[in-house]
Design a protein around this motif. Structure first.
Motif, PDB file in Angstrom:
ATOM      1  N   ASP A 194       0.828  -1.210   0.000  1.00  0.00           N
ATOM      2  CA  ASP A 194       0.000   0.000   0.000  1.00  0.00           C
ATOM      3  C   ASP A 194       0.867   1.267   0.000  1.00  0.00           C
ATOM      4  N   VAL A 195       1.947   1.240  -0.783  1.00  0.00           N
ATOM      5  CA  VAL A 195       2.915   2.340  -0.802  1.00  0.00           C
ATOM      6  C   VAL A 195       2.311   3.563  -1.497  1.00  0.00           C
ATOM      7  N   GLY A 235       1.506   3.402   3.762  1.00  0.00           N
ATOM      8  CA  GLY A 235       1.958   2.042   3.546  1.00  0.00           C
ATOM      9  C   GLY A 235       3.257   1.753   4.269  1.00  0.00           C
ATOM     10  N   HIS A 236       3.898   0.659   3.891  1.00  0.00           N
ATOM     11  CA  HIS A 236       5.162   0.286   4.516  1.00  0.00           C
ATOM     12  C   HIS A 236       6.016  -0.508   3.535  1.00  0.00           C
ATOM     13  N   LEU A 242       2.698   7.711  -6.427  1.00  0.00           N
ATOM     14  CA  LEU A 242       2.327   6.314  -6.220  1.00  0.00           C
ATOM     15  C   LEU A 242       1.099   6.291  -5.328  1.00  0.00           C
ATOM     16  N   ASP A 243       0.128   5.473  -5.712  1.00  0.00           N
ATOM     17  CA  ASP A 243      -1.148   5.501  -5.003  1.00  0.00           C
ATOM     18  C   ASP A 243      -1.563   4.086  -4.597  1.00  0.00           C
ATOM     19  N   GLY A 244      -1.051   3.644  -3.438  1.00  0.00           N
ATOM     20  CA  GLY A 244      -1.460   2.352  -2.908  1.00  0.00           C
ATOM     21  C   GLY A 244      -0.888   1.174  -3.662  1.00  0.00           C
ATOM     22  N   VAL A 245       0.422   1.171  -3.871  1.00  0.00           N
ATOM     23  CA  VAL A 245       1.080   0.127  -4.660  1.00  0.00           C
ATOM     24  C   VAL A 245       1.547  -1.020  -3.774  1.00  0.00           C
TER      25      VAL A 245
END
Length: 264
Positions: free
Chosen positions: A6-7, A56-57, A17-20
């Motif tokens: 969720d990067v 995210g992480h 980047l939207d929730g990668v």
């Protein structure tokens, strides 16, 4: 495993980047493709710890990379960016030796071996600033390979390559990708950003397609490299596997016969 979940990256108010979600597995080559501005280099920087994420992480073997020291990160992952500026008149040996951060002394034999691996035998004493762009890129590849050799023998190391073939001729594109393939075959993980879909299809175990800061496809090569995905991501209508009119050339022989590829 090296994993981003969720990067999300935002720079100057713009979402890059939207929730990668992306996993780089040990023993596998993962190739990231997509149009210009899709966020490929940003994603690689976020995974390597060079780009701040706002959501995210990113974890390495289950641990947040924020909890790992710079030395520990250097031992576990090495990054070859699109370009590297060297401000001083270093020799090739001195540049490659930067990667030997934990070796203590410059090991001439190891440097010579790594230069031979990137097809630069006899270049050790040359000045870096006298080399062509493609030669410099291969020196930098030797540097990151040296860095990974100084890692943990009992832990998988990860090689991140951002457009490693962009300045190379056809023969040396194959050299670089064979080295990436060899790193994975020896138990390491590889994440490579490539623009050439033919090279991507030849070297990858898994292809991830990024467009507009989101993943639009992620899977085995034969599932991702298809007419529908390419048109959706790149806005170009193609017919995969159908020869174009006139002559065409495809690179050959990245994988060894033992890995399932045909030797040229």
């Amino acid at each position: 495993m090296y994993e981003g979940k969720d990067v999300r990256v935002v720079v100057n108010g713009r979402t890059l980047l939207d929730g990668v979600d992306l996993q780089v597995e040990a023993g596998k080559v993962t190739v990231l493709v997509g149009p210009n501005g899709a966020g490929k280099s940003t994603l690689m920087k976020a995974l390597s710890g060079e780009q701040r994420i706002v959501g995210g992480h990113v974890r390495l073997d289950g641990r947040s990379i924020d909890a790992l020291s710079p030395l520990e990160m250097a031992r576990r992952r090495a990054v070859l960016p699109q370009s590297v500026e060297v401000a001083f008149a270093f020799t090739v040996t001195e540049v490659v030796s930067v990667g030997l951060m934990s070796a203590g002394v410059r090991e001439q034999g190891r440097v010579a071996r790594l230069l031979a691996a990137v097809d630069l035998p006899g270049f050790a004493g040359r000045r870096y600033d006298s080399l062509s762009g493609g030669e410099r890129q291969r020196v930098q590849l030797a540097r990151v390979l040296a860095q990974l050799e100084c890692g943990h023998a009992d832990k998988a190391s990860y090689l991140f390559l951002d457009e490693p073939t962009a300045s190379l001729d056809l023969a040396h594109q194959l050299v670089v990708l064979r080295l990436a393939r060899a790193h994975a075959d020896n138990g390491g993980g590889v994440l490579a950003v490539l623009h050439d879909l033919n090279l991507a299809a030849m070297v990858a175990d898994r292809i991830v397609v990024l467009a507009g800061g989101r993943i639009v496809a992620n899977g085995p090569v034969d599932e991702v490299i298809c007419d529908q995905v390419i048109e959706e991501a790149f806005g170009v209508r193609v017919r995969v596997g159908v020869p174009p009119a006139g002559p065409y050339v495809l690179p050959q022989n990245i994988r060894s016969p033992a890995h399932g590829g045909a030797a040229a």
